[in-house]
Enzyme design. Sequence first.
Site, PDB file in Angstrom:
ATOM      1  CB  CYS A   1     -28.272  39.037  44.819  1.00 52.78           C
ATOM      2  SG  CYS A   1     -26.909  37.937  45.273  1.00 52.78           S
TER       3      CYS A   1
ATOM      4  CE1 TYR B   1      -4.017   2.182   0.776  1.00 55.26           C
ATOM      5  CE2 TYR B   1      -2.345   3.448   1.959  1.00 55.26           C
ATOM      6  CZ  TYR B   1      -3.609   3.357   1.397  1.00 55.26           C
ATOM      7  OH  TYR B   1      -4.453   4.439   1.447  1.00 55.26           O
TER       8      TYR B   1
ATOM      9  CB  CYS C   1     -27.218  35.945  50.049  1.00 52.55           C
ATOM     10  SG  CYS C   1     -26.456  35.936  48.409  1.00 52.55           S
TER      11      CYS C   1
ATOM     12  CB  CYS D   1     -30.193  35.127  47.337  1.00 52.69           C
ATOM     13  SG  CYS D   1     -29.955  36.910  47.517  1.00 52.69           S
TER      14      CYS D   1
ATOM     15  CE  LYS E   1     -24.971   5.815  28.722  1.00 56.41           C
ATOM     16  NZ  LYS E   1     -25.169   7.235  28.957  1.00 56.41           N
TER      17      LYS E   1
ATOM     18  CG  ASP F   1     -17.647   6.742  26.319  1.00 56.03           C
ATOM     19  OD1 ASP F   1     -18.368   7.736  26.132  1.00 56.03           O
ATOM     20  OD2 ASP F   1     -17.035   6.536  27.383  1.00 56.03           O
TER      21      ASP F   1
ATOM     22  CE  LYS G   1     -25.205   6.478  24.308  1.00 56.37           C
ATOM     23  NZ  LYS G   1     -23.957   7.164  24.626  1.00 56.37           N
TER      24      LYS G   1
ATOM     25  CD  GLU H   1     -25.376   0.601  14.669  1.00 52.82           C
ATOM     26  OE1 GLU H   1     -24.186   0.911  14.478  1.00 52.82           O
ATOM     27  OE2 GLU H   1     -26.332   1.231  14.198  1.00 52.82           O
TER      28      GLU H   1
ATOM     29  CE1 TYR I   1     -25.754   8.210  14.496  1.00 50.34           C
ATOM     30  CE2 TYR I   1     -23.445   8.029  15.111  1.00 50.34           C
ATOM     31  CZ  TYR I   1     -24.601   8.768  15.008  1.00 50.34           C
ATOM     32  OH  TYR I   1     -24.600  10.084  15.420  1.00 50.34           O
TER      33      TYR I   1
ATOM     34  CB  CYS J   1     -26.251  40.434  48.331  1.00 51.57           C
ATOM     35  SG  CYS J   1     -27.723  39.416  48.618  1.00 51.57           S
TER      36      CYS J   1
ATOM     37  CB  SER K   1     -29.560  13.589  22.829  1.00 54.32           C
ATOM     38  OG  SER K   1     -30.614  14.338  23.398  1.00 54.32           O
TER      39      SER K   1
END
Length: 672
Positions: free
Chosen positions: A432, A38, A409, A427, A316, A120, A118, A116, A228, A412, A84
């Site tokens: 603030c 190659y 807070c 708060c 998952k 990462d 998944k 398939e 995919y 403030c 997603s």
Amino acid sequence: MSSRAEAVERAVELRAELEHHAHRYYVLDDPEIDDAAYDRLYDELQALEEEHPDLRDPASPTARVGAPPAERFEKVNHLQPMGSLDKVTDADSLGKWADDVRKRLGSDEPVAYVTEPKIDGSAVSLVYERGTLARGATRGDGLRGEDITANLCTIKGIPLRTVGPPPPPLLEVRGEVYFPADAFARLNERLVVEGRKPAPNPRNAAAGSLRQLDSRITAERDLAIWFYGVGFAQGLAVATQWALLQWLRARGFRTNLHAERHESIDSVARTCEAWEASRAELDYDIDGIVIKIDSIDQQWRLGALHERPRWARAFKWSPMRAETLLKSIHVRVGRTGALNPWAELEPVQVGGVTVSNATLHNEEDINRKDIREGDRVIVQRAGDVIPQVVGPVLPHRSGTTPFRMPKRCLLCDATVVKLEGEVMHRCPNQACSSRGLETLIHWAGQPVMDIEGVGEQLIRRLWDLGLLRTAADLYRLTADQLLELDGFQERLAANVIASIERSKERPLSRVLFGLNIAGVGAVGAQALAAHFGSTAELQSASVEEIQSVAGIGPERAEAIAEWCSQPENRELLDELGHLGLRLGAEREDSPGEGPLSGRTYVFTGMLEAWTREEAQAALEALGARVTGSVSGKTSALVAGENAGSKLAKAREIGVEVLDEAAFAALVARERP
């Protein structure tokens, strides 16, 4: 020296031969020649192109060596949103999803599935024009990503030109770029030798490699990719997901050999369980299994909710956990005044990532789990991403005490309040500094104005110097002011100012999301922008008019109207308008061209088979406009169950009324 005619002929032969062998090696995993053979072909082609520079081709195998550094990445819109996936975590939730699918499709209709691993890694979109790679981009926020074409061209598993039968004239292919285990190990060895910090995990390393401004660095990193699916394709007639994978593979796209087709959800569940036990045998990281309905027609009919397809799920596995010391509990005051506790941890590896802080949610959750400063605690990455403290390792260490939220807070000194029925302490001080500071951090971030080079650290520095108090101040910044800060040079200052200037072109929905209006998130901001079209129209709207917007209830409508009535907010909007932001009557969410272009629809009541968002999206995809009130300009009213006053008004003024069946028939008839 060869003649030009001979060189042209030989270059074409060599490219075809090299593409053939790359396909055999990277896609089919069945090489016909060894690496040395190659390399000889490659060297011959490279020599020819050097001898005849006019023969160079951007899609040539020799173009994978990388290009000189870019100044920055341009933002690009995806041809179709990269949504997603909702997740399932056990056989029961997987079964409930399958039941929901059958209910929506019809209980007697057969359903098959494709699974398939998944990967990462880092999701990318690749656009091919007449078979040649034209653009590649990161996923980004799902609607827009960064143009990283030069970097993606260096990955040998990505075809620069498709093989086999001609593809559609415009084709968008989706894939996941990842680091094989041995390549990741080599990268870290090299980083250590160079005296640099090793990469914490393959996923972060892949994402970082794709965002190198110098693509020659990406070329050195031996990244790989699995393809995919397809986002957009002109005239692609493929009936199933399984057939689509075969179609992609036949055209040179590397699809995962561990993909499987299943006739039952029980078979899917067994596959998910088997892979959890054997995932360590792979030479790349996976964090679950992706499951898709096989039929493309069924996918289309099931649709999506908020860009999350109903026809797919990510199985998952249980998050990985680790034990460490909780050094301290800190509290941060957010942009709505909410007090958000977080844990400072002794750094620990959790699933290959170094975790040094984690979320703690709220005081009630902390004390319910009995988490205390100084404890040994269990940390997990929720969804394998967000670190959180699960609970203490009992018994408690001597001297530890239950956590209590501060009474005043931290910014403030106002008295902290906790309203009845709420879990968050807040708060109440509208003045603030948290409101302004955290709102500015939110404003500059990716979900809102996405101002490159303006992160939390810079905003805090400018805040401390008194240079920033509102979003308008950001657009009055000068390069000279930035040059006074340590670490800023002329080029960096100029780039930051240019990024701020570019953000003025963000659509109205982003502006509304960034203004910190109570109860207005990204979806609500899009709905308000689409309905009113300008901040002027929104400011003059009554509570009733605001409430007519899809998804806006009475309480949120009152809060929005109250925000719009406050003089300081009106002044801020005036300033932003004078500074050049898009606040005018430019309906950036207006539909494109389609068979229903020029027609306007209104919804009332509840639809059985559609959510309001899905029904609106279906009409807008056909070119129609959807508004919140009936008028003489309304083409038709879509009326579901429990229709209200809009139905009476439509009948009164003679507007056509469609029931759900007629609406579904309209969409089916006009859909291309």
